[in-house]
Every structure is written in C-alpha cells, then in structure tokens.
Design an enzyme around this catalytic site. Structure first.
Site, mmCIF file in Angstrom:
data_model
loop_
_atom_site.group_PDB
_atom_site.id
_atom_site.type_symbol
_atom_site.label_atom_id
_atom_site.label_comp_id
_atom_site.label_asym_id
_atom_site.label_seq_id
_atom_site.Cartn_x
_atom_site.Cartn_y
_atom_site.Cartn_z
ATOM 1 N N GLU A 190 0.884 -1.164 0.000
ATOM 2 C CA GLU A 190 0.000 0.000 0.000
ATOM 3 C C GLU A 190 0.923 1.215 0.000
ATOM 4 O O GLU A 190 1.509 1.568 1.022
ATOM 5 C CB GLU A 190 -0.882 -0.020 1.255
ATOM 6 C CG GLU A 190 -1.798 -1.231 1.338
ATOM 7 C CD GLU A 190 -3.101 -1.024 0.559
ATOM 8 O OE1 GLU A 190 -3.558 0.133 0.477
ATOM 9 O OE2 GLU A 190 -3.645 -2.014 0.032
ATOM 10 N N CYS B 102 -2.323 9.236 2.940
ATOM 11 C CA CYS B 102 -1.918 8.737 1.627
ATOM 12 C C CYS B 102 -2.970 8.965 0.542
ATOM 13 O O CYS B 102 -2.639 8.990 -0.641
ATOM 14 C CB CYS B 102 -1.568 7.258 1.703
ATOM 15 S SG CYS B 102 -2.842 6.277 2.517
#
Lengths: 468, 417
Positions: free
Chosen positions: A210, A244
């Site tokens: 990720e 993010c």
C-alpha cells in the site's frame, strides 16, 4: 543469529502446531483486539495526540472506530468467510466435490507507517488473524507513543505464541526482512516498497504494498465552489495532510481558481478559526525531517492562503499555493502535509492528459455537478481508488477494495478483501475412487473416437445444460 | 537501446490511445486467437510432435482444446466480466453509487515454458486480452517449433499494434525484464521465478508466478491398486512426465507398494505396450540437458519397472523406482520426467509430516476409498497470484491433471451476504 530469529522460529512452530486453525481461536484473538481498543481508548487517544497532535474526533473517526469496525465485521462474518466455496462443475466432474478452500499462508509480517499508526497496523492484523495466520507486527518507530502501546499493551490481549511485535528503525527492518515470511503486508512509500518487494523476492514471498503518490483532484467549472472547498479542505487538512489518499493537487480553470480561493479561505477559517495554530482541531507534522521538507514546499509558486510555519511546534498553517509549475517540487513529490497546490488547466482534456502523463495514483478525485464529467474522468484515467464529488470516502466502505495500482501499490484490503488477501485460495477436487471404467476414455492406446467424447465432456457448456 | 525498447514503446502508445478498451476490440482479438487455433491445428500438432513427440491426442486434450476452451469461455463471459461490480453500501453512502471497476493494467509480459508451450502462453494471453491489456509474449526458445509458429503465424491473427512476440534465451529475457511492464505473468521454475520477481520489484510491477515443486501423492492401504495405478501412471507419464502438476513421488506403506508395483506394470503395458519406445502414445524428453538430468535420476534407489533410456532418441522408459531415500536426488529436485519414485511410510501421520517438512507443492494428491483420510482424496492445485486481489479466480483443476477455469461470473469475495 539476530534478535528476530527466535521470534520467527517460535511463531512458525506455533503455526505448524495448528493452533490458529480453529475458528474459535481466531474469534478469541479478534475479541482480544476489540477489548484492547475499548479498554485503552483514552491511552490510545493520548498517544495519538502526543505523536501527531490528533484531536479526539480525528482519532476516533479515523483510527479507533475504523479498527473496531473491522474487528466487528470480521467477527460477524468469520465463519462464512472460512467456509469452503463450492464452484460450478463440468460434465466430467459432475459427481465430484469441487471447491476453493481458504488457508492461512503461515507467518505474516505487517509493516506499518506513522501517519495512521493504529489503523494501518490493526486493520491488516484483523485480516491476518481472521485468515488463521501467525503475525509479526512492525509498527513505525516514528510514531513513538503508539509504538510503545503496541509493544507493551497489545500483546496482553493476544496469544503471544502466535503474535509478536518487532521494534526498530530502517536497519532493524532490513534485518527482519532477511527472514522468510509467508506473506508481507507493507504500507509506506514507494521507495521502501521496492526494497520490501526485492527482499520478498528472495523467498518468493507474496506481498501487498500500500504505497502512495500524488492524488489529482479535478474541479470542473460547473460546481458550487463553497461545497467543493469544504470537501477539499477537510480531506486535505485532516491529520495535517498526512494521509496517503488526501487530494494532493487541484486541476481547474483559472476562472474556477478565482472562485475557489475565497471559498477555501472561508472553509479554513470555519474549521480552524482565525488563528489555526491555536485550534485544537488541527494536527502537527510528525517530526523535524518532514517539517523541513514541507517548509521548502512553501516557497513553490505563490502562497495564496496560509504559508506560516513554526518549527518549535512543528506547525504548518493550512496553506493553498497558486502559480505552481509542473516541475516545482510541490508538483513532483507527494505533499503529505497541509499544503494544497492549485494548477490551472484550460480544459478537461488537458487535465486528463496531465494526470495520465504521471504515475498512477492511490486516489483520484473529480468534482462536478455534471455526472458525465465525473464519469469521463473516471473512464479516461486509472488509479487505486476514485471518488466523485468528495474526498476519500471510498475507503470508509469495507465492501470496496482499498489498494493502489502501478506505483501506488499492488493488492488490496479492508473487510473481506483483507481475509482474502491473507488466505491462500486452494483449488480442491474430490473424486470417486470408483467408476474407473469411465476413465478408459482418457487412457492410451489413444483413439480419436475417445478423444471426441472426452472433449465434449470437458466443455463448460454441457455442464450447465445437465444441471437443469 | 535494445531490440525490445521499440516494441515496448509502441505497445504502450497503443494502450494509451485507448484501443484495447472497447469490448468489441477484445472480442475481435479473442476471435482471432480462436481462428489461429482452428486454422493451424495440423501445423500446431506437427510442431508439438516435433518439440515433444506429443501424440495428437495429448496435443488436442492438453494444449489445443484447453486453449480453445478458454477463448470460448472468455468470449461467452466477457461483457459480464467487464461490468462494473456494485457493492453493498453503508448509511453514509446510501445514496451514492459504489462499485468496483475492472481496468487493464496496461502493458503485460507473459513468459512461458516449453512443456505445454501452447497452453501455457495462450491461456494467460486470453485473460490479458479479455482484461484489455497490450501484451508482449515471450515463448520458450527450447520448444523451437512452437516458438516459430507463435512468432510468425500468431501475429497475423492479432492487432500487431497491441501484441508482440519477443524471442531469445535467458540473456534476452533478462534484458526484456529490465523494461517496465505493468504486469508480469511467469510460468517456470522457482529459481527463475525469484529472478523475475526481483526484476519486477525494481518497477513495482505486480506478478503472478506459476512455479513448480515436488507434488506428493499419498496412497492409502484402503484402495484398489489397479485403479490407483491407472490414474498414477496416466498422470505421471502424460507428456513424458514433463508436467508441473504431475504426481512427483508416492508415499505408501510397504504392503501397498507390493500391490502397486504389478498394477503399475499392468497400466504401463496397457498404455504403451511391451515396447514403450515404439508406442506412438509416449512422448520424448525435450532436450539433451534434461535427458541427461533424468538419466542420472535412474540410478537412485532401485529400478522396479522400466529404467531404459536411449540418448539418440531422447527416450526414457516409463519407470518406477523403489528403495529411495529422502536425500536421493530423485527425492530432492522436481522429477519432471517419466520416473515415479515410491517411498514407504509407516502411517498417514508419517506421510503428512514428511509432506509438511518440505516446500509447499503446486499440487497434492491422496488416494483412498475412505473419504475421511484427512489429506483428502483430492487433486489440489495451488494457483498462487503474488498480488492476490479479491477478483483473482484460482484455477480449478479437473482430475485429468490440466487446468480449467471456472465459469463463476461473480468473484468469490462477493458471494457472501
């Protein structure tokens, strides 16, 4: 021999013993995780406030409640997820038992970052536990207060023969990665992502990465500027921009920019008051290094809103930059802070071309009253996830897989996707030891007549007819 | 600048142009693939016979029909597979539209081995095409006749702006791997698998690695030896044992071994006659290197059946070995040939411990009349996508020992609730 060797061996033995297989064991661990969250809520909120100046609201909404939600979801669905999954058969296998069995990989390593230090370690952990694995957790050493709680308090709630917390910085993590794991789940930046995947390659260990990127945000002329500004601002400055999936930069017409700026100022004042540095609702930058990095970005383009910073406090004001160029630093690296650059484009096509010239992002946003515009942006770009007319709401829905594509990552999780990520999907076929005569068709000496019959029986279609 | 740079650039441009997005385009490519198989069947069978001495039956069943089946399956289901997949919503998102959209990665690299040189390159290709990608195919240079057809004939059936065939050996493949791809699909051995994954890591490229291993085969005392022997023999000697999912070694009691040996001899004679070297139904070893490797294995333990070899012919007889030890070469490396070692164990537990001490295999087999034997009377295949996504469909294996995909339209993760 290193510090981790013992731990890895011990957990492998525990896994081989079969301890993590029964649903009851996994349920007990998940319930333990739930109690950890409930019994230590104040402690966790204090730690998040210490590490990131997170408000109780943000901690609850984006760390504690999310983690608890995933625990509860797994508890509700575990037995259903664990079931053998029957699959359609063809004529040849009509009388057989054909199914996919979900099996744990074995020993899982979860490496988490500092920005959502609770969420990003516990949510993957839920999936790894539910799938029946043993787990080594490697929390970030940068979010120290949470790291301490994970190392000292969390283990009391889990079976310590099957779960361990590994501590350290980049060097220790590199040493940890030399060991063989059966699955590695990494959340962090792409540079380290490559290191993790290269280390995994040595052992043929599957990975989920990720990662991050610059999440574009297209704002169409046809929209309400204040609504868009509210949404942009909230998702940009939430957790002081250290997210993010936050909108990283805006693409809009110069007209739209003129309307957006006052609206953004309104939103910022509404959220954080006239003196954001004294607002209890705005967080702080995680450390000196990132503070300095962000301070540099403040000199890109022109400051339209905010721009103040205070090193003694690791404070950066909610900022909007204009007149930025493609090659400016703020348009080259992931911002990961409370700074929103606006870049003007002359058309939707130009915006899409700009987006497609760059690495695929983790998230992509488009704001427009015209759903056709939103659909166009979606259709002509690619990204890990997408949200029309809002920020990262898509990741709050556990029925959507959360993950990146290209440089923003590989694999996905949340909800059942977590369970599936940490499971090996074993294809199983149970046939009868009898009825050998039928197999004469396939054995040599080969004949073309037998071949014809065999080919017919192998077809999928004949299966669906026979079923009726 | 290398030979592949142009190709990679060209295909990326084609992808960026959006050419592969519409269903109609993908259908046209799949139909082209189907015509390639139908119009060149004799050519393909001859090539497989040349490369591996494959009989028409085996070529049809394990290469051509399988590939055609996948093409047909994709054609039937493409539009359904391409649809946006709606997902359940919560209270906050109740009025929103929430769905998973399947998008192509972009430029895909498919690297295939020599043992099923058609199947193992075309079946992945079907998926890559259906998903809307541009593809570079890297067939094995070892199965030369098929490689030639893939390089010279196949491209005529596909849109050459979106699909290309790259040729060469290990050096060229290494150079190819330096380029950035958006997905790499590799079938081959674990040693090279590590090299591929390491190369992919440099570009953060997701991979699927279809590797190999030693596939254990547990044979319970409670079974019919002849039935088991038939099945064992067919799956072991099919394609001259050069099958990644073939039973690699047998674990059974010494009693069972005594009953199995004559039954295996029966099966071998039934299948290949008294002189297997002259049977049209038995294949040959792919090349000298593997022939010599297998010849060495013939000296492990004791030859109970077969054991003959003929270098001029790359012929190895259907062989059964007994009295093998765990550390013998034949019990250490993947056999990948027509040699079946039998190892005796004293109990099911001992068999399971033995299996679990070793690397996880691609396939695992257990034969018993008693369905409760915990290892299960099963042919299990471990398809291991390295970046599992909830929408990956693992292959469900039919007992014939080759792959077929399932027709499930709804990916497993959305079956519940």
């Amino acid at each position: 021999m290193d510090a981790f060797e013992d731990t890895v061996l011990r957990l492998r033995e525990a896994f081989s013993s079969g301890r993590t297989q029964p649903a009851a064991f996994r349920v007990a661990q998940l319930e333990g995780l739930g109690r950890f969250l409930q019994e230590n809520k104040q402690l966790l909120q204090d730690a998040l406030a210490q590490d990131l100046h997170k408000s109780a609201f943000e901690s609850e909404v984006s760390e504690i409640a999310i983690s608890q939600g995933e625990v509860d979801l797994a508890l509700r669905n575990l037995r259903a997820w664990m079931k053998d999954q029957k699959v359609p058969k063809n004529l040849v296998t009509q009388l057989d038992s054909a199914f996919i069995r979900k099996e744990p990989f074995g020993l899982v390593l979860i490496i988490a970052p500092w920005n959502y230090p609770l969420n990003l370690i516990l949510v993957p952990l839920v999936g790894a536990i539910a799938a029946g694995n043993c787990v080594v957790l490697k929390p970030s050493e940068i979010s120290k207060s949470i790291e301490k709680i994970l190392a000292e308090v969390l283990p009391r709630y889990l079976d310590q023969s099957c779960f361990a917390v590994a501590l350290g910085g980049p060097e220790e993590t590199a040493r940890l990665l030399e060991h063989r794991f059966d699955y590695i789940f990494f959340t962090g930046n792409p540079r380290v992502g490559k290191i993790v995947m290269a280390a995994a390659a040595k052992h043929l260990t599957p990975v989920t990465l990720e990662l991050g990127g610059k999440n574009p945000c297209y704002v169409d002329d046809n929209c309400d500027p204040q609504t868009v500004a509210n949404r942009l601002a909230w998702f940009r400055y939430f957790n002081t921009g250290q997210t993010c999936v936050a909108p990283d930069y805006v693409l809009c017409s110069s007209d739209m920019q003129e309307r957006l700026l006052p609206a953004l100022q309104n939103a910022i004042t509404r959220f954080y008051g006239d003196d954001p540095q004294n607002s209890p609702n705005l967080g702080r930058i995680i450390n000196q290094k990132h503070f300095k990095r962000l301070q540099e970005l403040l000199s890109c383009g022109r400051v339209a809103i905010g721009g103040q910073s205070d090193e003694s406090n690791l404070y950066i004001a909610p900022t909007v930059l204009v007149d930025v160029q493609e090659m400016d630093k703020v348009m080259q690296e992931e911002v990961f802070g409370p700074i929103l650059p606006l870049m003007t484009v002359r058309s939707l096509d130009e915006a899409i071309d700009f987006i497609n010239r760059r690495e695929k992002p983790l998230a992509l946003y488009a704001f427009s009253n015209n759903s056709q515009v939103v659909k166009q942006v979606l259709a002509r770009t690619s990204s890990g996830g997408f949200c029309g007319n809002d920020g990262f709401m898509h990741m709050t829905l556990a029925s959507l897989p959360f993950g990146g594509v290209g440089a923003s990552g590989m694999g996905s999780y949340h909800g059942k996707f977590s369970f599936d990520t940490f499971s090996h999907h074993r294809a199983c076929l149970l046939r009868s030891p009898g009825m050998e005569k039928i197999n004469d068709l396939r054995y040599p000496p080969y004949s073309s007549r037998n071949l014809r019959v065999l080919l017919m029986a192998m077809e999928e279609r004949s299966c669906s007819c026979t079923l009726l």
